[in-house]
Design a protein around this motif. Structure first.
Motif, PDB file in Angstrom:
ATOM      1  N   GLY A   1       8.546   5.102 -57.362  1.00 62.17           N
ATOM      2  CA  GLY A   1       8.254   5.576 -58.735  1.00 62.17           C
ATOM      3  C   GLY A   1       9.918   5.658 -59.247  1.00 62.17           C
ATOM      4  O   GLY A   1       9.977   5.222 -60.422  1.00 62.17           O
ATOM      5  N   TRP A   2      10.709   5.722 -58.406  1.00 55.13           N
ATOM      6  CA  TRP A   2      12.158   5.617 -58.779  1.00 55.13           C
ATOM      7  C   TRP A   2      12.635   4.262 -59.083  1.00 55.13           C
ATOM      8  O   TRP A   2      13.120   4.073 -60.228  1.00 55.13           O
ATOM      9  N   LEU A   3      12.052   3.072 -58.358  1.00 51.98           N
ATOM     10  CA  LEU A   3      12.218   2.019 -58.828  1.00 51.98           C
ATOM     11  C   LEU A   3      11.671   1.333 -59.961  1.00 51.98           C
ATOM     12  O   LEU A   3      12.445   0.921 -60.922  1.00 51.98           O
ATOM     13  N   TRP A   4      10.465   1.840 -60.082  1.00 52.12           N
ATOM     14  CA  TRP A   4       9.974   1.413 -61.359  1.00 52.12           C
ATOM     15  C   TRP A   4      10.527   2.097 -62.524  1.00 52.12           C
ATOM     16  O   TRP A   4      10.673   1.401 -63.778  1.00 52.12           O
ATOM     17  N   GLY A   5      10.785   3.289 -62.488  1.00 52.27           N
ATOM     18  CA  GLY A   5      11.513   3.891 -63.594  1.00 52.27           C
ATOM     19  C   GLY A   5      12.927   3.441 -63.912  1.00 52.27           C
ATOM     20  O   GLY A   5      13.461   3.330 -64.985  1.00 52.27           O
TER      21      GLY A   5
END
Length: 343
Positions: free
Chosen positions: A315-319
């Motif tokens: 989720g952090w990478l996508w964000g």
């Protein structure tokens, strides 16, 4: 070169030098990695050789934790196939829960294939406790670590590959290729059977070894004009043909048609591909991925592998890519909450 361009090149030079000690791999975008002069002098060959030496050193330290039969299969072939990873009843129950729930999903099209990914995140782990238990198994994690050559938690996704779904171009993942110039780990736990007609995972046995023939080939490849070859090869993920494999004394790729509840763990520094599907269809799998800076001499030290952080990384990478889409690009587009097998 203009004065402004020259000044920018000088300012960035220290960064470019430091990047030589990382996994940076693009011959197209990096002035040192793509330098014919430096590569004639042996820069790329030296990076490949050093990365391989460090990888083998780390693996020797991790080997005792891996089941002997899995270690022997990997050392020989570059991948391990493990059938019936879970008891049949446990697998069926886990599979049903994953496939019948809706999750936040992203998709990317490449040629005539669409890949959907759903993060294995705190929401999924709370809904499917059996999945968390599987991913915490010491024997599987020991194998993941050995193949990756690092004691780090992989990123995990539920992945659906829809093949032959329109488009004029072929799926670029069907070309035999290596992900980079160094070892990395990918794993596939197939939630459905995969036949040859479905485009199975394909691997060139033994191609994970950086033999003298592979090093010579890497050196010749580093001298190619990045503007004159395909873009993915120029960016450091080399595509190969039968002639290239013969030069490295390697055979052809082998498609692995396998039943459900089968786990494949592979070093994708070796040559592999998504097999060419001959019919429309979909592959659904638990897909895992681990790659670190190949020049690190230690095994662990990855703070993002800690519980409470590891399951939030996707989720952090996508964000992060969403936030800097203009600068970095973001091929993974939000498609709302979907089941893995939704149209």
């Amino acid at each position: 070169m203009s004065i402004a361009s020259r000044a920018r090149a000088i300012a960035l030079a220290p960064i470019h030098v430091l990047q030589l000690a990382t996994s940076a791999k693009s011959f197209l975008d990096h002035p040192l990695i793509g330098s014919k002069r430096l590569n004639r002098m042996g820069l790329h060959r030296a990076r490949v050789r050093l990365a391989d030496q460090l990888c083998r050193w780390r693996r020797r330290r991790l080997a005792r934790h891996v089941r002997p039969e899995w270690r022997e299969a990997f050392d020989r072939d570059g991948f391990v196939v493990i059938e019936n990873v879970l008891p049949a009843g446990e697998f069926a129950a886990m599979r049903k829960t994953i496939l019948t729930h809706e999750w936040p999903a992203r998709e990317m099209r490449q040629g005539d294939a669409i890949t959907r990914r759903i993060a294995v995140d705190p929401e999924m782990l709370a809904t499917v406790p059996a999945l968390g238990q599987l991913l915490d198994r010491p024997d599987l994690n020991a194998l993941f670590h050995y193949v990756a050559s690092f004691r780090t938690k992989p990123l995990h996704y539920v992945q659906t590959i829809v093949s032959k779904c329109g488009g004029d171009d072929l799926d670029p993942q069907q070309a035999i290729h290596a992900d980079s110039f160094h070892a990395s780990m990918k794993a596939w736990l197939f939630l459905n059977p995969v036949a040859q007609e479905d485009g199975p995972f394909t691997y060139v046995r033994g191609s994970h070894r950086f033999t003298p023939e592979r090093l010579d080939w890497e050196h010749r490849r580093s001298l190619a004009d990045p503007q004159a070859i395909d873009r993915l090869s120029a960016r450091g993920s080399p595509r190969v043909d039968a002639e290239d494999l013969a030069e490295m004394q390697l055979g052809a790729g082998e498609g692995l048609a396998l039943p459900e509840n089968t786990l494949v763990v592979a070093d994708t520094g070796g040559f592999h591909a998504r097999g060419a599907a001959t019919r429309p269809g979909e592959r659904v799998e638990l897909w895992s991925y681990s790659r670190r800076n190949p020049f690190l001499p230690w095994l662990g030290g990855d703070l993002l592998s800690l519980p409470g952080l590891a399951e939030r990384r996707v989720g952090w990478l996508w964000g992060f890519r969403d936030r800097f889409e203009r600068q970095l690009g973001q091929p993974w587009q939000k498609v709302g909450r979907r089941r893995p097998t939704d149209d």
